[in-house]
Design an enzyme around this catalytic site. Structure first.
Site, PDB file in Angstrom:
ATOM      1  N   GLY A 148       0.784  -1.324   0.131  1.00  0.00           N
ATOM      2  CA  GLY A 148       0.020   0.010   0.037  1.00  0.00           C
ATOM      3  C   GLY A 148       0.914   1.360  -0.091  1.00  0.00           C
ATOM      4  O   GLY A 148       2.102   1.199   0.285  1.00  0.00           O
ATOM      5  N   CYS A 149       0.263   2.347  -0.304  1.00  0.00           N
ATOM      6  CA  CYS A 149       0.790   3.518  -0.541  1.00  0.00           C
ATOM      7  C   CYS A 149       1.556   4.142   0.926  1.00  0.00           C
ATOM      8  O   CYS A 149       2.602   4.262   0.913  1.00  0.00           O
ATOM      9  CB  CYS A 149      -0.123   4.749  -1.206  1.00  0.00           C
ATOM     10  SG  CYS A 149      -1.489   4.959  -0.484  1.00  0.00           S
ATOM     11  N   TYR A 150       0.577   4.105   1.824  1.00  0.00           N
ATOM     12  CA  TYR A 150       1.216   4.560   3.203  1.00  0.00           C
ATOM     13  C   TYR A 150       2.170   3.648   3.617  1.00  0.00           C
ATOM     14  O   TYR A 150       3.010   4.025   4.326  1.00  0.00           O
ATOM     15  CB  TYR A 150      -0.032   4.606   4.180  1.00  0.00           C
ATOM     16  CG  TYR A 150      -1.254   5.808   3.895  1.00  0.00           C
ATOM     17  CD1 TYR A 150      -0.716   6.989   4.218  1.00  0.00           C
ATOM     18  CD2 TYR A 150      -2.344   5.732   3.756  1.00  0.00           C
ATOM     19  CE1 TYR A 150      -1.336   8.192   4.138  1.00  0.00           C
ATOM     20  CE2 TYR A 150      -3.169   6.792   3.519  1.00  0.00           C
ATOM     21  CZ  TYR A 150      -2.684   8.215   3.945  1.00  0.00           C
ATOM     22  OH  TYR A 150      -3.245   9.074   3.592  1.00  0.00           O
ATOM     23  N   GLU A 313       6.852  10.532  -0.752  1.00  0.00           N
ATOM     24  CA  GLU A 313       6.878   9.496  -1.971  1.00  0.00           C
ATOM     25  C   GLU A 313       5.576  10.014  -2.788  1.00  0.00           C
ATOM     26  O   GLU A 313       4.804  10.812  -2.261  1.00  0.00           O
ATOM     27  CB  GLU A 313       6.721   8.236  -1.616  1.00  0.00           C
ATOM     28  CG  GLU A 313       5.316   7.818  -0.876  1.00  0.00           C
ATOM     29  CD  GLU A 313       4.964   6.423  -0.585  1.00  0.00           C
ATOM     30  OE1 GLU A 313       5.966   5.539  -0.619  1.00  0.00           O
ATOM     31  OE2 GLU A 313       3.860   5.821  -0.855  1.00  0.00           O
TER      32      GLU A 313
END
EC number: 1.2.1.38
Lengths: 347, 347, 347, 347
Positions: A148-150, A313
Site C-alpha cells: 500500500g501507499c502509506y 513519496e
C-alpha cells in the site's frame, strides 16, 4: 520484450501503469481489461495517452492474459485472488496492486476487506513487493503483493530504527501521515470532490484504516518478528492530487539516544536507487518526488529522547505503480531502474 | 418572522441557503426536506452548521410546507413544477433555484431539460428573479424562477450595452465564462473529483449548455424584445470551489464607439446595493466577492471597436442562494439587503 | 461605539480585522495605519472591502491613535512594544496580534524574535488573550498578547488533559500541526507562491519554530505551573488558504486510561460559545470552521494508552483576528460573541 | 554529446530545462550560471534534481560558455542580447527563452520591454523558434528567439485559419487565454502567493500585455504579411501551477463557412509529432499535456459564422523549455523528438 497485461486499467494506478509501461524499454502492453469500458480506446478515457497507447479496453475473456509474461491487477480487492490460480498455472507472473496478497493472516484479511481469502496457499507463497526490504525474494517470486501507499513510506521510514533491536520504544510508534486525494482512487464519491476536499484538511479513517494492520505486520517483520511492535497510524487528506508525507515518531531508548541517526539512515539506504536520505535538517516536500519513483527521507531529533522521521513519496508511483514496475524489473532480471528513471516534475 | 421551507437541502445551493437564512434577521427556517436523508440532523451532513441549524431533514410529507410563507426549491429540475400548484393554492410563495421557471418557451424547456413542463400556466405567471433588471415584478410575484449562475453574470454584464439600441452588434455577442467546481453541484461524479479538476482548466458543454438558451432569452428581453440578439456562451471549469468570471465581448457600432462606456455602466448601476462598477482599468477577481452577494463589473475597450466587460460573482451566493434571498426580501417587503450584507471573505 | 485603531492593516490579520470590525455592531474603525501605503484607500488594496470600508491608510502620526478606545497591532513583531507605553498613558487599550506580549520570559523573546524586549514592565502586566482559558483576566486587561494561531489550537486541544494532574505523560506531548499558507502572512516570498506551495505538503520549521516556546509556556501554565511539561511541536504547510489542523498525541497514564475522555472534553467546554466538542468518532475538517471564530475538537483513543486530539480552527479568525475581537468584546463589557457570530463558509 | 550551457537556471524555465536536458540522450549540461547563487549546488535549490544534476551554479565568468555548443538563456529580458555577440563569435548557438529575439521591430521591443535593443543586427538574423511554423529556418539558425508561452498556443490555434486567405475576418480575432501561475515566474510577488491566487480567477494585463505585439507580429506573418490582421489578447490567471488554455474566436466569412474546419486542422498538422488535433466535439484539458511537449487542439463552430479553437499546452514545456529543446534538436540535426517524448502526467 516482456508481454504485459493489465487488469482494471480505468483507475489511477492503472493510468500510472500505462504512463510508465508505455515508456518502458523492455515491456509491451498487450491487453488492458475493463468489463465496463470494453471497446473504448484507452486514450479516449485518458487523453494524456493519445498517440502513446493505441489499445482499447477489452473484456477479461478476450484479453488472452494467459499469453502474457506478467499481469498487473489494478483492481479493487478480491479480483486478483480470484484469477491467480489459473494465471499461475499458465506460467504467468502476477503483481497485485490491491490488498489480496499483502496481509499474511487470512483472518485479518477477512476482517478488513470483508471477504474470505480465496487462495490461502497462493497467499502463503506471495512475496511482499517492497524491494528495498525484500529484494531477493522478489526476484524469485511468482506472485507479488504490491505494498500500500502509506505502508511503503512508513516502513522505509521506520526500518533503520527497527532493524537494530533496542533503539526505540517499538511498542509505541506513531505514524502521522497525509496523502493527496488520488490515493482514494478514481471513484465518484462526494468527499473527494474538489468542492469538498480543496482548501480543506482533515484526518480520516480515525476508527481504523486498512493500512494499519499491513503496517504493523510489516514493522514486526522488520523488527525480526518482534510481536510487541505497535504503530498507531493516522492518515490525513491533503488538498492535492499526488503525494504522501509521513511524519513518524519513535521514543528513543538510552541506546538510541547514543546512536548517530543520520549515519544510521545513510548506511541503511546507501546504494538504493530510489531512496534518498537527505542531509541533516532537511524537510522533504512531496513535490520533490512528484511523478517519480523516488522516496526522500530526513531524520530528526526534536527532543533528546524522540526520533522524528519525515518521508515523502508519490503515492501513485513509488506508492503503487512505479513500485510494481520495480518489482517486475526484478522478477525478470532487468535493471531495477529500467523505465523508472524519470526526473520528478517540479514545479 | 417569515416562515421558510427548503425542499432539497443537501446540495450546495441548499447549504448556502442555510448559511444565509440561519443568520437572517427576519426569517426562520421551519423545514428542510430530503427524502434520502430524512431523520438526519442537517448539522451531521454539514458540520459548519453545528450549533446554528438544529433541524433534521424531513420527508416532504412531514414538512408541512403549506404552512410556510415561502418555499425555496434547491432541487434538481422538475421538482418545483410538480409541487407548485398545491403550494400556491395554500398561499405559499415559491422560489425555485432550478430551471423550472426560467425558460418561458416550454419547447425550449423540454429540449434542454428532457421533460415536458408540468404547469405552463404557472410558468407564464412566474417572474425571472434578477432584481437589478426586474425588481418591481419580483415584489409582486408569487413564483420566482431564480436565474442560473452564469446567466446572472452575463446579463448584468451586457445589460447596459443592450438597453440602448444601436451601441453594439447584438447578433454576435460572446460570453467566455469560467466557474468554480461547486457550480456542478454536490453530486458524486468523476470529472469533478479533486484529482481530476484540480491543477486543470478546460472548456465544457462545448456542444451546447443549458444556460445558453436562458442567456439568449433574457438578453433579447433586455434589448426590448429584439429577436436578432445572439450570444455564443462558452463555459470553462476553474480549479476552485466558488466563483464565476465572465469575459464578455461585443463589437461596438460607430455610435457605440462614441459612447463613454464607463459612464454608461456607472449610470446603469448607480444605487444598486449589490452591483459594484469598478474604476476604469480594473480587473475584478472572483475572490473579491467570495461568499458575498456582490457582483463586480469592469468595462474595457481593448480595440477601438470592441467592448469587453469583466464580471465576477459568487456562483452560490449572487449566482444562486443569495439572489434567491434577495428576491424573498423584495417579495415580503423587507429591506432588499436584509441578511445579505456580509463582507466577502478574503483571503 | 468603540473607537478602534488598527496599526498595520496591509496583511492578512489586518484585512481579517477589517472584515470583522466593519460588520461589528459596537465598533467603529477610525484609523488604519501603514507607512508604506499612506494615502491609499484600503479598498484599493482589498477590493473585497469596496463600499464597506471607506478609510484610507494613514501614517501613524496622522492616525490620532491616542483618541481611540483600543488599538489593534496587526504588525510584525516589535512594533507594538515600541508604542505601547504612550498609548497606555493616553488611556488606550492594546491588543497585539504579533508576539510582543506573548512570551513572559524576555530572554526567550529575545532568542526567538532577535530583539531585546522594549518594555518588560508592560509585558509583565500583559494578559495572554485566550478567553477560554483566561477570561476573567482579559476582562480587566489593558494590554493583550493575542495568542499565535498554532498555540490557540494546541492549548485548547491539550487543556482538558493537563488540567487534571496525572492523566497523561505530560513531559512527552506531541503536536503534529498543519496550517494553510495564509499563516505565513502576505509577504512576497518564493516558498509560499502558488507554484511552490500548491499540490505540495511538507513539514517546516523543523529546527525550531517560534510557536514552540509559546506553546510550552502556556501548557505549563495550564498544568498549574508544572515545569516538566514538554511538547514537541511540528508544523506542516497545507496547500490551502486558511485553516489549522492539529493532531495531538499524549500517552495516557493508568489513571488517564480509566477516564472518560469524551466526557472530560464536553465538561471542559460546556457553554463555551466558540468551542465545539464533536461527538465521539468525529474527524473535524478545517473547512467546517472556515472564516468563523469556532474551534472544533474531537478526542480519540487510537491505542489503549494513547489519547489523540483533533482540533481545527481558522488561523486568521480564531487563530488571530477573531480571537482579538473576542478579547475586545470582553475588555469592553460587550457580549463575548458580538460581531463574531458568522456561520462558517462551506463549501 | 552536445555541450549545453544554461544562463540563469534558478527560475521555472531553468528548472524545466534541467529536467528535460538531464534526461536527454544527446545533451550534456556543462554549466549553469547564477550570479546570486554561485556555488550553490543546483539540487539544493531544486531537491527534485538530487542525484540527477550534480552541477553547482557558477558565475558567468567561470562558466566557460564559449566552450559550449549551445547556450540557453532562461533569464530576464535583456541578458541574452548583451552576451549574444561574443558567444556567436565563439561559434556558440543561442536559444533565448526571454523576449530579446522575438519582436522584430526594435521600437516595439523598446516600448514593451523598456530598454533599447542591444544588437539589432543579431535580432535581424534571429529565427522565431516555433518549429511547426518555421522548421527549416530553425535548422539553419544560429540564434533562436524562443516563443512566449501564450503566443505559441495562439499561433498554433489560428494558423490553419489564417494561412488560407479569406476564411475569417482576420482583423477582429479574439484570443481569450488562461495560464497557470508558473507563467509568472519564480519571483517573490504578492499577487502570485498561494493565499492570493488560489481559489481565485481574474483577467490581468488588461491595459496591454507584452505577448500582444508578439502575437500580432506572428499572426500577420502567418497570414502572408497581411498588416490588417489584428488579435485582441486577454490573459487570465488559473489557480493552477502549469498549463495554458486558449479559447480563440474568429468570425467566418462565407468562404470560411463552407470550409470543413476539422479537415483543415487535421491536414495542417498531419505528421506533426507534438500537435494533436482532437476529434470533432472535443474539449482539451490542460492536464492532458501536463509536463509534456504536446499541444492539443480542438476546433468548433458554436455559431454558423463563428469558429472557436481550443488549445492547450504546458506553459513550461511546449510553452518554453520543451520547445527550446525541440529547436536545439533541429539545430543540431537530431531527431526532433529526442529527449522530449515523455508521456503527460495524469492525474
Amino acid at each position: 520484450m516482456i508481454k504485459v497485461g493489465i487488469v482494471g486499467g480505468t483507475g489511477y494506478t492503472g493510468v500510472e501503469l500505462l504512463r510508465i509501461l508505455s515508456q518502458h524499454p523492455h515491456a509491451r502492453i498487450t491487453a488492458i481489461t475493463s468489463r465496463k469500458e470494453a471497446g473504448l480506446p484507452v486514450a479516449d478515457m485518458f487523453p494524456s495517452l493519445r498517440g502513446r497507447v493505441d489499445l482499447a479496453f477489452t473484456t477479461p475473456d478476450e484479453a488472452k492474459l494467459h499469453e502474457c509474461d506478467v499481469v498487473f491487477f489494478a483492481t479493487p480487492h478480491g479480483v486478483a485472488m480470484a484469477q491467480a490460480r489459473e494465471l499461475l498455472a499458465a506460467g504467468v507472473k502476477i503483481i497485485d496492486l490491491a490488498a489480496d496478497f499483502r496481509l499474511k493472516d487470512t483472518a485479518e484479511f477477512e476482517k478488513w476487506y470483508g471477504m474470505p481469502h480465496a487462495c490461502p496457499d497462493i497467499l502463503a507463497e506471495a512475496v511482499y513487493g517492497l524491494p528495498e526490504l525484500n529484494r531477493e525474494a522478489i526476484r524469485k517470486a511468482r506472485v507479488i503483493g504490491n505494498p500500500g501507499c502509506y505502508p511503503t513510506s512508513v516502513q522505509l521510514g521506520f526500518a533503520p530504527l527497527l532493524r537494530t533491536p533496542g533503539l526505540v520504544d517499538a511498542g509505541h510508534l506513531i505514524a502521522n501521515c497525509a496523502s493527496g486525494v488520488s490515493g482514494a482512487g478514481r471513484k465518484a464519491e462526494v468527499h473527494t470532490l474538489l468542492a469538498e476536499a480543496s482548501d480543506n484538511f482533515k484526518a480520516y479513517g480515525v476508527k481504523g484504516h486498512r493500512h494499519g494492520p499491513e503496517i504493523n505486520q510489516q514493522l514486526r517483520a522488520i523488527a525480526g518478528g518482534d510481536g510487541s511492535v505497535h504503530c498507531v497510524f493516522v492518515p490525513h487528506l491533503i488538498p492535492a492530487i499526488r503525494g504522501i508525507h509521513s511524519t513518524l515518531y519513535a521514543r528513543l531508548t538510552p541506546q538510541g539516544q547514543q546512536t548517530d541517526l543520520q549515519k544510521l539512515y545513510e548506511d541503511a539506504y546507501r546504494g538504493e536507487p530510489f531512496v534518498d536520505v537527505m542531509p541533516a535538517g532537511s524537510a522533504p516536500e512531496t513535490r520533490s518526488v512528484r511523478a517519480s519513483n523516488v522516496v526522500r527521507i530526513a531524520v530528526h531529533r526534536p527532543a533528546a529522547d524522540l526520533a522524528m522521521v519525515l518521508v515523502v513519496e508519490d503515492n501513485l508511483t513509488k506508492g503503487a505503480s512505479g513500485q510494481a514496475v520495480q518489482c517486475m524489473n526484478l522478477m525478470f532480471g532487468l535493471e531495477e531502474t529500467a523505465g523508472l528513471n524519470f526526473v520528478p516534475v517540479l514545479p
